[in-house]
Structures are given as C-alpha cells and as structure tokens.
Design an enzyme around this catalytic site. Structure first.
Site, short mmCIF file in Angstrom:
data_model
loop_
_atom_site.label_atom_id
_atom_site.label_comp_id
_atom_site.label_asym_id
_atom_site.label_seq_id
_atom_site.Cartn_x
_atom_site.Cartn_y
_atom_site.Cartn_z
CG HIS A 168 -2.06 0.96 1.12
ND1 HIS A 168 -1.92 2.27 0.71
CD2 HIS A 168 -3.38 0.78 1.36
CE1 HIS A 168 -3.10 2.86 0.71
NE2 HIS A 168 -4.01 1.98 1.09
CD GLU A 280 -11.33 -1.14 0.03
OE1 GLU A 280 -12.11 -0.74 0.89
OE2 GLU A 280 -10.11 -1.26 0.24
CD GLU A 296 -11.37 3.74 1.02
OE1 GLU A 296 -11.11 2.82 0.22
OE2 GLU A 296 -10.73 3.94 2.08
CB CYS A 298 -9.19 6.86 1.99
SG CYS A 298 -9.31 6.73 3.78
CB CYS A 373 -8.76 3.85 6.32
SG CYS A 373 -10.06 3.23 5.23
O1 FUB Z 1 -5.43 -0.69 3.34
C1 FUB Z 1 -5.55 0.49 4.09
C2 FUB Z 1 -6.86 1.16 3.79
O2 FUB Z 1 -7.94 0.31 4.12
C3 FUB Z 1 -7.08 1.48 2.34
O3 FUB Z 1 -6.51 2.66 1.91
C4 FUB Z 1 -8.56 1.51 2.26
O4 FUB Z 1 -9.04 1.40 0.95
C5 FUB Z 1 -8.96 0.36 3.13
O5 FUB Z 1 -8.93 -0.82 2.42
ZN ZN Z 2 -10.77 5.00 3.85
#
Ligand code: FUB
Ligand code: ZN
Length: 599
Positions: A168, A280, A296, A298, A373
């Site tokens: 990530h 996602e 989302e 975020c 998150c």
């Molecule tokens: O994996 C960390 C966070 O959790 C991601 O950015 C979001 O999409 C959620 O899956």
């Molecule tokens: Zn989020």
C-alpha cells in the site's frame, strides 16, 4: 493563514476541533487501537482488534491534533499526546521497529509479506504525524520515534540492500516530507528507490493481480489509473513529491498521463474515485455507475494530496485547484455528517429506496468502521485545509481556493494581511482587502464554470492560466457567477446516458426523497432537457427548484418492445427541490440521486 467562520472550510475546521477529534480519540480506545499497543508490552490482556494497519488510525488522529494545534494553539490534547506518544515509545523496539499487528500477533511476518502487512504504510502515517507535530507544536518526541523506524527501513531496504516495497503506497510521500523536514537526503533517496522498484513484480500478488498494487508496470511507463484507488492516488502523490524535489521530468510526464486517466475518464462528478466495490478499485474508462459507486472517502483525500502536489509542480494550477475544490465541496463535504461524528466510507451518487447496507457502504453515515481508515483521514485533512488556500511566488500571491480567510502576505510581496471575506459557495461575492503600504500583486483563480465574473461590478476575464491578476490596495469585490447549470456526462458513460445533473458553482446538487410530495417516488421523477432552474437562498445553503415530471411506469414490465410506451400515459408535473450533495443524508435514510433522467 487562518480560515474564518463565514464559509464552509472554516466551519468544518471548527467542527473538527469541537466534535470530530474527541470522537476519534474515544474510538481509538473503544475499537482497541490503543489496546493493541498496550498488549505488546503486557499492559492489556485483550486480543488484537482491528485490521492489520489499525496503528495508522492513531497516527492520523495525532496528525489531526497537530494541525489543530497549529490552527488554534490549543493545548487541550497535550496530555493525551503525552500518553500516546509515550505508549508508542514503550512499544518501539531498540531497532526502531514498531507495528503492533506484527509485534503482538505475527512476528514471523516481519518484512516477510510486504504486500499485505502494511508495515511501511503504517510508518508513512507515523512519519506524517511526527512531522506535523514538530512543525505545529515544536515537539519532536514522535519524530524521534518515527525517524528510528524510518532508519531501520532504510538500513534494510535502502540503496544496495534488499529490494522491498509496500503493498500500500503511502510511505513514499511521507519520506519526501521527512526529507523536507530534516534535510536528510537519504529519506528522499529511499522514496525514489521505492518508486523505481514498483512495477517490477516484487509483490506476491495472489488472486488480485499486480495492478491492484500498481506493481504491474513501472511508474514511468504507467498509462492508466488502475487497481485499488487509494493506493494508486497515494502513490501518485509520492511520485509527484519526488519530482518536486529531484526535478525528474519523466516522473512528471507519467503523472500527466495518470492525471488524465484518473480525472478525464474515471472521476465521478463529485470528485470521487473507485467505481468497483470489488478490490475498492478503479473501473474501466467511463465505468461510472452512480448507485454502485464505491467512491471511498480516502480516495478523494488521496487525490487532494496529489492534486496539490501537481499544482505545486507549476504547469496548470487552475486545473488542480478546481479539482481540489470539487472534491472538498462535494465528496468530502458529504463524507461527514453535520454532527461531525458520523462518516461515509463509500460515497455513491445514488441511493435507491430499497438499497441494503453493505459493510463500508451503509445507507447512513456511521460513527466508526471496522476498517476505520476514513474518519481520521478526514480529520487530518480538515485540520490542515488552510494550507490549500494560497501560495506565493517571487512575483505574486495566488489565491487558489475562495474561502473566508486571513492570509499573512510574505514580506517580499509587501507583508501585512490579505483579508478574504466571503460566504462562498453559498454566495459568489468574494471581498478582498489588503492593508499593505504598496499594492499587492494578486492572482485570483476564476473557476471555469463562472461565465460572468465581475470585479467591483465590471466584467473581468482571467488570463489564459485561469487566474485574474490585479494590484490590490484597499478593498475590491470579486463576484463569481453562481447561476445554476445543467451538466451532462460524456456519451461513453453508459450509466449516465440520458441523465443530467445540477451544479451551482463548485457544488453538485442532488434530489432527496424527503423533499418530494407524498406518493411521489424519486425514481419516477424525470426532467425536461434544459428545464429552468431557480436558485432559492432563504437561509443556509441555496436550494435549486425546478419542475419535474412524475412518470407512472407502464404495465409492460421490466423489458418490452421499443414501440411499447414506457409510460401509462398519466405523467404529471411535480415541484422538485435540489440540495447540495454535500448535505445529503442529514435528514434520515432517504433515497437520493445526483443524476436525473431526462424525459
Ligand atoms: O489498506 C488500508 C486502507 O484500508 C485502504 O486505503 C482503504 O481502501 C482500506 O482498504
Ligand atoms: Zn478510507
């Protein structure tokens, strides 16, 4: 730079300080995030709770507190900060390592499954919180801890050592900020190395495919925004950051290609991203269903980060500022309830009356999520929002966002204060006044939708870059054109064919079931092409009224021959009220739609 209370940005910051931050702090306790730290050092008998990256919820909350300290000078959370930073310090190993899921639950996975463990993602959030706290409050205790962890990662994965990237992205942008803050170039080198290594199949991808992690193609050759939306957009923020520091043109070129993919073919009207619940993820080009939008929170936050860095890269600031504005006033404004303590994770543009709640996509805003998150991410964004309003160069001060604010003018531009007084976007009048001895060279963004802008009543046109330049002394009033307008989508967006949306200034509007007369179902409401729109601003945010048609469906059923009428013939008119998407869902769980079908 201080945001005032007349406009939404300043009010959101105040709500963040008054309600959201305490709410986060109490949820860090009740959801087990802090206990996860305590159990590593034997101070809690509870089992690990939350997702693998739960530590990041703490760091994002600390970052929100830090920016709030810089905004208001509050010491309200000082003792909380003392406690949690001291807790992190006790959990941190002498090597610098600190990540409770690994330490408390899966020590055998340390740096062994980078695709899933989020160790560097968590470190990225720790770094961002630490830098914010040192800048905002001049306290470097968390920074010392974060640097120790960053140094460990550098020793293990730095140049000439093991190849490793995080599943990530997030650490890249954080490392660049750590470099800016400490002037230690090795952090920038490490960020660059992680970008160089991406796209070479380092991650063991399992069933998701390498594109989920943006590991399918080298960053400089990437053509499309793909895979998990938040990952792609955080990665792009980091790549743009590295370009800003190294000047490497190939990175910026790649970011332009990415930008067009994400914004010209995959962005929702509200400034949201990710059309697939599954993974996602971004969808294909023009795959933008309203009802099944994942969108989302975020992802929009990550895009604000990226857009700001693109703006700083200098080529077309108005484009990036307008994107940030779209995201703030729509997707992100809607992601928080008026109470400041409930949040959307997914932000669809349509809620059907019978739509069920899914995990992460509930009908109503929730106080917290098992994957939490978004709420603390929103809090850190709102707390930091004043940073996105203006920039200065040697030549001028540029106003990118129209917000009620007081801006300290740098000495080389004359010093003093630029006061911006406005209720925008509830009102298009932006009063500018400057108290310096000599006129201030000011560039004010004129949004692309403002077709008739005036300065003290005289029509004005921006320069080719979208900014109106003036020498400001005393007071002047810019008026932006908030005439409501219809918007259509590109013909390739199948999900939106034959539908229109209403926009007013930077805001997208929507219709909620609760505003329709009894017996009229929102999904039966249609509009005539170009139907007149009337703005009503009695109190609060303006509403738009229009006449729609209620279509009684024919008895032909779900499918019928084309020549069979789709209506039973007793269509009737109905008064329709549209409200800003930003404030939908504050009057109960009601059907909502942004895109209205054309009759
Ligand atoms: O994996 C960390 C966070 O959790 C991601 O950015 C979001 O999409 C959620 O899956
Ligand atoms: Zn989020």
């Amino acid at each position: 730079m201080r945001l005032g209370g007349q406009g939404p940005l300043g009010s959101w910051q105040q709500r963040n300080a008054d309600a959201t931050i305490d709410h986060l702090i109490s949820n860090l306790e009740s959801s087990g995030v802090l206990d996860n730290f305590r159990r590593v050092i034997g101070e809690s008998g509870a089992g690990y709770r939350g997702f693998v990256f739960a530590d990041s919820d703490l760091y994002k909350t600390i970052e929100a507190v830090a920016w709030e300290i810089s905004r208001s000078g509050t010491s309200r959370w000082d003792s909380w900060l003392d406690q949690v930073i001291e807790l992190v310090a006790r959990v941190q190993e002498p090597s610098g390592y600190v990540m409770t899921w690994i330490q408390g639950l899966h020590p055998e996975k340390r740096f062994a499954e980078l695709e899933w463990t989020h160790e560097m993602y968590v470190l990225g959030h720790m770094i961002q919180a630490a830098v914010a706290l040192d800048r905002a409050a001049g306290r470097d205790d968390l920074l010392t801890l974060a640097r120790a962890f960053a140094d460990l990662v550098d020793r293990r994965f730095g140049p000439g050592r093991e190849d490793g990237i995080c599943g990530h992205p997030e650490i890249e942008t954080a490392l660049v900020e750590l470099y800016r803050h400490t002037a230690e170039r090795r952090y920038l080198v490490l960020a660059e190395r992680m970008i160089d290594l991406r796209g070479h199949g380092l991650l063991k991808v399992g069933g998701l495919g390498a594109s989920y992690f943006q590991d399918h193609t080298p960053v400089r050759e990437s053509q499309h925004a793909v895979g998990h939306a938040v990952r792609q957009l955080y990665l792009n923020a980091g790549v743009t950051d590295v370009h800003l520091e190294t000047g490497e043109q190939a990175l910026l070129d790649a970011m332009h290609v990415q930008w067009d993919s994400a914004h010209d073919r995959k962005m929702y009207l509200t400034g949201a991203f990710g059309s697939r619940h599954r993974d996602e993820a971004f969808g294909d080009d023009y795959e933008l269903p309203s009802d099944r939008a994942y969108a989302e929170t975020c992802a929009s936050i990550a895009d604000v980060h990226w857009a700001w860095r693109m703006l700083l890269a200098g080529d077309a600031p108005a484009r990036y500022a307008e994107t940030i504005e779209r995201e703030l006033h729509n997707a992100l404004a809607a992601a928080v309830g008026e109470d400041g303590t409930t949040f959307f994770y997914a932000n669809p543009l349509q809620l059907r009356p019978d739509r069920f709640s899914e995990e992460n996509a509930p009908r109503e805003r929730q106080p917290w999520y098992s994957c939490a998150c978004c709420p603390p991410n929103l809090a850190r964004l709102f707390a930091q929002m004043s940073a996105y309003v203006a920039t200065s160069t040697e030549r001028e001060l540029a106003l990118h966002l129209h917000a009620d604010a007081e801006i300290d003018v740098p000495e080389h531009l004359g010093g003093g204060t630029l006061a911006v007084s406005t209720r925008y976007p509830d009102d298009g009048a932006v009063h500018l006044s400057y108290d310096g001895a000599a006129p201030l060279r000011l560039a004010v963004r004129i949004p692309s939708w403002s077709s008739r802008s005036t300065l003290d009543g005289d029509p004005v046109q921006p320069d080719a870059d979208g900014y109106l330049r003036l020498e400001l002394s005393g007071s002047r009033t810019l008026a932006l054109d908030l005439t409501p307008r219809w918007t259509r989508a590109h013909h390739r967006v199948d999900a939106l064919r034959g539908a229109r949306a209403i926009e007013v200034g930077p805001r997208v509007y929507c219709v909620e079931q609760v505003d329709l007369p009894d017996g009229v179902a929102l999904d039966d409401v249609m509009v005539a092409e170009g139907a007149p729109l009337t703005i009503r601003s009695d109190s609060g945010s303006p509403q738009v009224s229009l006449q729609g048609t209620v279509r009684s469906p024919s008895s032909a059923g779900l499918y019928a021959r084309p020549e069979h009428p789709s209506t039973s013939g007793d269509d009737r008119t109905v008064d329709v009220v549209a409200i800003p998407f930003a404030s939908w869902g504050n009057r109960g769980s009601t059907a909502m739609r942004v895109w209205l079908p054309v009759i």
